[in-house]
Design a protein around this motif. Structure first.
Motif, short mmCIF file in Angstrom:
data_model
loop_
_atom_site.label_atom_id
_atom_site.label_comp_id
_atom_site.label_asym_id
_atom_site.label_seq_id
_atom_site.Cartn_x
_atom_site.Cartn_y
_atom_site.Cartn_z
N THR A 633 4.36 10.72 -15.82
CA THR A 633 3.86 11.67 -16.82
C THR A 633 3.25 10.87 -17.95
OG1 THR A 633 5.95 11.70 -18.05
CG2 THR A 633 5.71 13.29 -16.24
N PRO A 634 2.50 11.52 -18.83
CA PRO A 634 1.96 10.78 -19.98
C PRO A 634 3.06 10.13 -20.82
CG PRO A 634 0.80 12.85 -19.73
CD PRO A 634 1.93 12.88 -18.74
N GLU A 635 4.26 10.72 -20.84
CA GLU A 635 5.34 10.15 -21.64
C GLU A 635 5.93 8.91 -20.98
OE1 GLU A 635 5.12 13.34 -20.84
OE2 GLU A 635 4.51 14.15 -22.80
N LEU A 662 -1.23 -3.01 -12.36
CA LEU A 662 -2.05 -2.35 -13.38
C LEU A 662 -3.16 -1.53 -12.74
CD1 LEU A 662 -2.39 -5.11 -16.14
CD2 LEU A 662 -0.96 -3.06 -16.18
N CYS A 663 -3.75 -2.03 -11.68
CA CYS A 663 -4.76 -1.26 -10.96
C CYS A 663 -4.15 0.01 -10.36
CB CYS A 663 -5.39 -2.11 -9.86
SG CYS A 663 -6.50 -3.38 -10.46
N ASN A 664 -2.93 -0.13 -9.88
CA ASN A 664 -2.22 1.04 -9.35
C ASN A 664 -2.04 2.10 -10.44
OD1 ASN A 664 0.05 2.78 -8.55
ND2 ASN A 664 0.27 1.38 -6.82
N ILE A 669 -4.20 7.55 -13.51
CA ILE A 669 -4.54 8.16 -14.80
C ILE A 669 -5.27 9.50 -14.63
CG2 ILE A 669 -6.00 7.87 -16.84
CD1 ILE A 669 -5.16 5.01 -16.98
N PRO A 670 -6.22 9.64 -13.69
CA PRO A 670 -6.90 10.94 -13.58
C PRO A 670 -5.94 12.12 -13.39
CG PRO A 670 -8.10 9.29 -12.34
CD PRO A 670 -6.84 8.63 -12.80
N SER A 671 -4.85 11.92 -12.65
CA SER A 671 -3.90 13.02 -12.45
C SER A 671 -3.07 13.30 -13.70
CB SER A 671 -2.97 12.69 -11.28
OG SER A 671 -2.18 11.54 -11.56
#
Length: 901
Positions: A633-635, A662-664, A669-671
């Motif tokens: 989640t963003p948190e 980090l690539c993973n 991020i889009p989701s």
């Protein structure tokens, strides 16, 4: 009267002599008397089943043989009912005794042994004897009442008075048994007294009277004499005192028999005896190791056991022989190593900081009462251990607790918890963290809280004026630490064994562990056991909703441990976190829980192996497993990113792997963008919220690794940063203001640092020599040139791909600022390329691609911008500013854009 009742009254009233002729005459008397009183009656046909006194004589002998067969431990194959019937064929004047008659005899004898009078004790008072005694004193059962004078006629069901009689008699019976035991001088009277305790406890258990059971347990604890006297010499005293050993065996036998009805007043003295036995190191070794280690829950990711804890002294009973040998090897000083320095860690953990870091703490000597020097002392210790082994302590406290009644189990857990807190607060140098409780609220009367725990269950130096028998103060603290850790281990094991009744045990385990972890300072061994308890419960039971919040709350305390304490317990923490994310990651839904776990993963990166290695394995499991175990989640994105970056400074292979992680994260991020809530505060935010919370921190992480002195890591970071921007940075995710923020805060500062070269040095190269030879120096120079070439490619491709979106979404002066910033970077790169040519051999200078790439890249950008209508003659201020910026190194500017004078 039945045949077996007559046999019991007859044989249990005296002891048969040893001579066969005397036994024969005695049994003939019994047979004649029994036959005369029970012979067949011709009037009603309801008389006895035996036709002669000889038949009664033979059956009496057969009954004695059956009694021996059923109750003698040396008999391997016992007689069955068919065998007994077969052996007594034709004894009734050449006829068979009715089978029902023989079956009744067999059932009675096999269930209750006939015991001689001098060995029966209180157990001889069976129902038959009570009936006989009542008849003697004129008490008549109603079914036998014929109207004659009687002192008392009993009610129809005599057992309704049992409880009332027992209420009157149990206290006096316990006192009598205790006095009898204390006054006994040999084993037989002592054993009869202990049987009295057992009978009282059995009655109390049958009637479900906890006060009587507790009183019986408490009195037996006193009879063992284990808790009395100093610890010095206690093992020898116990190992040579037969009465004390007999009382101890009886104590634990009664406790196992009546455990369901033991309450707080009974568990307290029993746990006190247990703690004393633990301190003397005479509890079964297998039991100590089963509850005092890491268990099957905390292991290496490959399944191997963890190394022995350097915080646990070798004299603790929970250590295995292999652990002790490993500790002894580590304790041998290495003269080549410098003497460790001590500081705050020494005052906190009792050892030097460098010792903790090298996992080689100074070994503490065992307490003086455990140093058994003479053969007599060691022999007494062996006898004491054998006695305790026969007590089956593990069955009472661990194995059979699953079947305890709820009240008994709760009382046991409460007693152990109180014992732990009492031992710690009264005898250890514990500092309360501002007198606050586990919730962080002020505790106005912490001293009263300790006083409410009641009298101490464990004393190292009981009484005053012991002189040479007193344990030194430093050793007293060590012993108390060992005992308190044992209590925590017991609570943990009780919790794991009673997973179906967590509400009864877990609150006491949780409260104890939380208080220990919340104290400002705590001895290292006790700290380690508290941490292990939390982690074992988490690994095993985190899926249980009723304790999940408590467990995650305890994990938050592990995050807040001081750095020195966190380092000391880093290995079990790393293992526990790995097992948690592997087994229970789908059950962790709260953001607070993931923050705690990810913070622990991050903290493991700051510790030496194997903690850092195991923590990295946990991180890889979270991000590389598909589908991912973590509910991102963003948190939770930010702590997960911080954890990845924390391992980026590890050895090169791990750093390169972190870049892949980090690539993973970038691919996820889009989701996350639809989940972000817009900011409501008035604070200015550069770019969108998605940029501020997700893209910005991630790209800054790449930029940080792109400044690494190690060329492999640095160049791989630049390559992946270019790839992430190209694949994930479309207009759908980043707006024009976001791109402006990307260039202004990340890309431009990164390239300025790269071409300034302040962080670039040959220190990042690994070499076994003290100086870097010429070949290594050349390799370093080429690595730097490669880094600068990649950085230029990064800025040129990024601007080329996204300049149209920026031009459409930004003011002209904002877009011009970004464009001129890129041109200034290109100019700085060209200047650095020309400066480096003189330091590189001619054969290498020809391979300098930087000076060739920059003009070509700028030409491509100019042509695309011109095709899009962004750059045209007279289109001020962009046209004039561009011409002015490139006039020194791109002389054919007009020719490239097809402008003629």
């Amino acid at each position: 009267r039945s045949f077996t009742s007559a046999m019991r009254i007859f044989l249990e009233s005296f002891r048969l002599p040893g001579e066969a002729q005397k036994i024969e005459r005695i049994m003939h008397c019994f047979a004649n008397t029994y036959y005369e009183k029970n012979k067949l009656s011709s009037s009603d046909g309801s008389g006895g089943q035996l036709k002669s006194a000889d038949a009664a004589f033979i059956l009496a002998y057969a009954t004695i043989m059956l009694n021996t067969d059923q109750h003698n431990s040396s008999v391997k194959r016992r007689m069955t009912i068919d065998d007994f019937v077969r052996n007594n064929r034709g004894i009734n004047d050449n006829e068979d005794v009715p089978r029902e008659f023989l079956e009744e005899i067999f059932s009675s004898i096999s269930s209750v042994e006939i015991r001689m009078s001098d060995e029966a004790g209180i157990s001889a008072l069976t129902d038959v004897h009570w009936d006989e005694a009542l008849d003697t004193y004129g008490v008549t059962h109603p079914e036998h009442f014929d109207g004659a004078d009687s002192l008392l006629v009993l009610p129809g069901d005599i057992r309704i008075l049992d409880e009332e009689v027992f209420h009157i008699a149990w206290a006096s019976a316990i006192t009598a048994a205790s006095v009898s035991f204390e006054e006994s001088r040999d084993a037989n009277p002592a054993q009869k007294s202990l049987e009295g305790f057992q009978s009282v406890a059995k009655c109390a258990s049958a009637l479900r009277l906890s006060p009587a059971t507790d009183a019986c347990i408490s009195t037996l604890c006193k009879s063992t004499a284990i808790r009395s006297g100093p610890l010095i010499g206690a093992t020898f005293k116990f190992g040579t005192n037969v009465k004390s050993q007999m009382a101890t065996v009886a104590l634990f036998g009664v406790a196992r028999q009546c455990a369901d009805w033991i309450r707080f007043d009974g568990w307290r003295p029993l746990v006190g005896v247990l703690l004393r036995l633990h301190a003397l190191n005479i509890l079964p070794k297998k039991f100590e190791q089963s509850i005092g280690g890491y268990g099957p829950d905390l292991v290496h990711p490959n399944g191997d056991p963890l190394p022995p804890s350097p915080l646990i002294p070798s004299w603790w009973a929970s250590n295995s022989e292999e652990d002790v040998k490993a500790k002894n090897r580590n304790s041998i000083p290495d003269p080549s190593k410098p003497k460790p320095k001590t500081g705050f860690l020494a005052s906190f953990l009792g050892v030097g900081s460098s010792e903790i870091q090298s996992n080689e703490p100074k070994e503490k000597e065992p307490p003086v009462f455990l140093r058994l020097a003479t053969p007599e002392e060691r022999e007494a210790e062996a006898l004491a251990k054998k006695c305790i082994l026969d007590c089956h302590v593990d069955d009472l406290l661990v194995n059979e607790t699953r079947f305890l009644r709820s009240e008994a189990l709760t009382s046991l857990a409460m007693t152990i918890s109180d014992a732990a807190l009492k031992v710690v607060k009264e005898g250890l140098p514990i500092q309360s963290s501002g007198d606050t409780d586990i919730d962080g609220r002020a505790s106005p009367n912490a001293a009263a809280e300790t006083a409410n725990l009641g009298p101490p269950l464990f004393e190292v130096n009981s009484g005053k004026g012991q002189g040479a028998l007193r344990v030194p103060e430093d050793q007293e603290a060590a012993v108390r630490e060992c005992v308190a850790a044992f209590c925590i281990d017991l609570l943990c094991e009780l919790t794991l064994r009673n997973r179906d009744r967590l509400a009864l045990v877990w609150p006491h385990c949780h409260d104890t562990v939380m208080r220990v972890l919340a104290w400002a300072s705590v001895p290292p061994g006790l700290l380690e056991r508290a941490v292990v308890a939390v982690l074992r419960v988490a690994v095993r039971l985190l899926h249980r909703e009723e304790i999940r919040k408590d467990v995650l709350r305890a994990l938050n305390l592990l995050v807040k441990l001081p750095p020195q304490a966190s380092l000391a317990v880093s290995v079990p923490i790393a293992s526990g976190v790995y097992q948690m994310v592997k087994v229970h990651s789908q059950n962790i839904e709260s953001t607070q829980g993931w923050h705690a776990i990810l913070s622990l993963v991050e903290s493991c990166s700051r510790h030496p192996p194997p903690a850092s290695n195991i923590g990295y394995e946990a991180l890889c499991y979270l991000l590389r497993k598909n589908p991912s175990p973590i509910k991102l989640t963003p948190e939770t994105f930010s702590p997960l990113l911080d954890a990845v970056l924390a391992y980026a400074t590890a050895p090169t292979l791990v750093s390169l792997s972190c870049l892949d992680l980090l690539c993973n994260l970038a691919s996820r991020i889009p989701s996350l963008l639809p989940m972000i809530e817009p900011k409501t505060s008035d604070e200015p935010v550069i770019g969108s919220v998605g940029w501020a919370e997700l893209w910005g921190p991630l790209l800054r992480g790449f930029a940080t690794l792109a400044r690494e002195p190690r060329g492999d890591v640095r160049n791989h970071a630049l390559l992946l940063l270019e790839r992430v921007i190209a694949t994930g940075g479309s207009e759908e995710f980043l707006s024009a203001p976001d791109w402006k923020a990307c260039f202004d805060t990340i890309l431009f500062p990164l390239l300025r640092d790269i071409f300034a070269g302040d962080f670039l040095s040959s220190d990042g190269l690994s070499s076994t020599d003290e100086t870097i030879d010429e070949e290594a120096d050349t390799e370093f120079e080429l690595s730097v040139k490669k880094t600068r070439l990649r950085s230029v490619m990064l800025i040129s491709k990024t601007f080329l791909q996204h300049h149209a979106a920026m031009a459409a979404g930004l003011q002209t002066d904002e877009f011009l600022e970004i464009w001129l910033g890129a041109l200034n970077i290109f100019n700085q790169a060209l200047q650095s390329a020309s400066a480096e040519t003189s330091h590189v051999p001619p054969s290498k200078a020809d391979n300098d691609l930087l000076a060739e790439h920059i003009p070509e890249a700028v030409k491509n950008i100019l042509l695309v911008m011109a095709a899009n209508g962004l750059l045209s003659p007279g289109g001020e201020p962009l046209w004039g500013a561009t011409r002015e910026a490139v006039k020194m190194w791109l002389t054919d500017f007009d020719e490239i854009l097809g402008v003629t004078n």
